[in-house]
Design a protein around this motif. Sequence first.
Motif, PDB file in Angstrom:
ATOM      1  N   UNK A  36      38.799 -17.507 -67.703  1.00  0.00           N
ATOM      2  CA  UNK A  36      39.538 -16.514 -66.867  1.00  0.00           C
ATOM      3  C   UNK A  36      41.149 -16.901 -66.793  1.00  0.00           C
ATOM      4  N   UNK A  37      41.410 -18.034 -66.550  1.00  0.00           N
ATOM      5  CA  UNK A  37      42.826 -18.371 -66.306  1.00  0.00           C
ATOM      6  C   UNK A  37      43.626 -18.763 -67.380  1.00  0.00           C
ATOM      7  N   UNK A  38      42.961 -18.808 -68.702  1.00  0.00           N
ATOM      8  CA  UNK A  38      43.782 -19.367 -69.781  1.00  0.00           C
ATOM      9  C   UNK A  38      44.718 -18.445 -70.192  1.00  0.00           C
ATOM     10  N   UNK A  39      46.030 -18.971 -70.217  1.00  0.00           N
ATOM     11  CA  UNK A  39      47.395 -18.224 -70.673  1.00  0.00           C
ATOM     12  C   UNK A  39      47.684 -18.429 -71.950  1.00  0.00           C
ATOM     13  N   UNK A  40      47.502 -19.869 -72.381  1.00  0.00           N
ATOM     14  CA  UNK A  40      47.893 -20.521 -73.912  1.00  0.00           C
ATOM     15  C   UNK A  40      46.865 -21.339 -74.378  1.00  0.00           C
ATOM     16  N   UNK A  64      28.090 -21.204 -73.121  1.00  0.00           N
ATOM     17  CA  UNK A  64      28.544 -19.645 -73.034  1.00  0.00           C
ATOM     18  C   UNK A  64      29.997 -19.857 -72.274  1.00  0.00           C
ATOM     19  N   UNK A  65      30.627 -18.677 -73.095  1.00  0.00           N
ATOM     20  CA  UNK A  65      32.043 -18.471 -72.463  1.00  0.00           C
ATOM     21  C   UNK A  65      31.927 -17.341 -71.539  1.00  0.00           C
ATOM     22  N   UNK A  66      32.588 -17.271 -70.238  1.00  0.00           N
ATOM     23  CA  UNK A  66      32.579 -16.318 -69.397  1.00  0.00           C
ATOM     24  C   UNK A  66      34.106 -16.022 -69.170  1.00  0.00           C
ATOM     25  N   UNK A  67      34.025 -14.667 -68.755  1.00  0.00           N
ATOM     26  CA  UNK A  67      35.663 -14.480 -68.220  1.00  0.00           C
ATOM     27  C   UNK A  67      37.087 -14.791 -69.118  1.00  0.00           C
ATOM     28  N   UNK A  72      43.512 -15.625 -74.154  1.00  0.00           N
ATOM     29  CA  UNK A  72      42.405 -16.475 -74.849  1.00  0.00           C
ATOM     30  C   UNK A  72      42.030 -15.842 -75.910  1.00  0.00           C
ATOM     31  N   UNK A  73      41.390 -14.778 -75.784  1.00  0.00           N
ATOM     32  CA  UNK A  73      40.644 -13.916 -76.783  1.00  0.00           C
ATOM     33  C   UNK A  73      41.738 -13.566 -78.080  1.00  0.00           C
ATOM     34  N   UNK A  74      42.758 -13.108 -77.567  1.00  0.00           N
ATOM     35  CA  UNK A  74      43.968 -12.817 -78.537  1.00  0.00           C
ATOM     36  C   UNK A  74      44.459 -14.093 -79.412  1.00  0.00           C
ATOM     37  N   UNK A  75      44.492 -15.079 -78.785  1.00  0.00           N
ATOM     38  CA  UNK A  75      44.981 -16.477 -79.233  1.00  0.00           C
ATOM     39  C   UNK A  75      43.961 -17.021 -80.275  1.00  0.00           C
ATOM     40  N   UNK A  76      42.588 -16.979 -79.635  1.00  0.00           N
ATOM     41  CA  UNK A  76      41.478 -17.458 -80.464  1.00  0.00           C
ATOM     42  C   UNK A  76      41.422 -16.579 -81.721  1.00  0.00           C
ATOM     43  N   UNK A  77      41.508 -15.333 -81.854  1.00  0.00           N
ATOM     44  CA  UNK A  77      41.412 -14.727 -82.975  1.00  0.00           C
ATOM     45  C   UNK A  77      42.656 -14.783 -83.812  1.00  0.00           C
ATOM     46  N   UNK A  78      43.756 -15.016 -83.226  1.00  0.00           N
ATOM     47  CA  UNK A  78      44.885 -15.379 -84.114  1.00  0.00           C
ATOM     48  C   UNK A  78      45.025 -16.507 -85.023  1.00  0.00           C
ATOM     49  N   UNK A  79      44.210 -17.601 -84.242  1.00  0.00           N
ATOM     50  CA  UNK A  79      43.842 -18.799 -85.137  1.00  0.00           C
ATOM     51  C   UNK A  79      42.723 -18.716 -86.435  1.00  0.00           C
ATOM     52  N   UNK A  80      42.185 -17.499 -86.212  1.00  0.00           N
ATOM     53  CA  UNK A  80      41.243 -17.018 -87.343  1.00  0.00           C
ATOM     54  C   UNK A  80      39.755 -17.574 -86.971  1.00  0.00           C
ATOM     55  N   UNK A  81      39.657 -17.911 -85.828  1.00  0.00           N
ATOM     56  CA  UNK A  81      38.308 -18.318 -85.133  1.00  0.00           C
ATOM     57  C   UNK A  81      37.421 -16.891 -84.751  1.00  0.00           C
TER      58      UNK A  81
END
Length: 88
Positions: A36-40, A64-67, A72-81
């Motif tokens: 929930x608090x991940x900014x980068x 399990x990932x929550x919140x 985090x979601x945007x950067x996760x996907x930007x890495x191709x994960x």
Amino acid sequence: MTATVVLASVLDLRAAEPLKGELLAARGQALTLDGSGVERLGGLCLQLLLSAIRTWRADGQALTFINASEAMTTQWSAFGASPSDLCA
């Protein structure tokens, strides 16, 4: 019993070693990661989290990932994960 790790707001090189320690301490039991608090999200911490996903699966334990924050979601996907790894 399920352990919970609250992810740091900045998951960069400096956060990698503490994150690794928290993950190793929780190995062998179900684990919930609160994003929930991940900014980068940096590449090294992404690698640690992807490794944890695979390790927990191999051990037959739930991870399990929550919140997951939008950042985090945007950067996760930007890495191709795979975004599906962030879902329960």
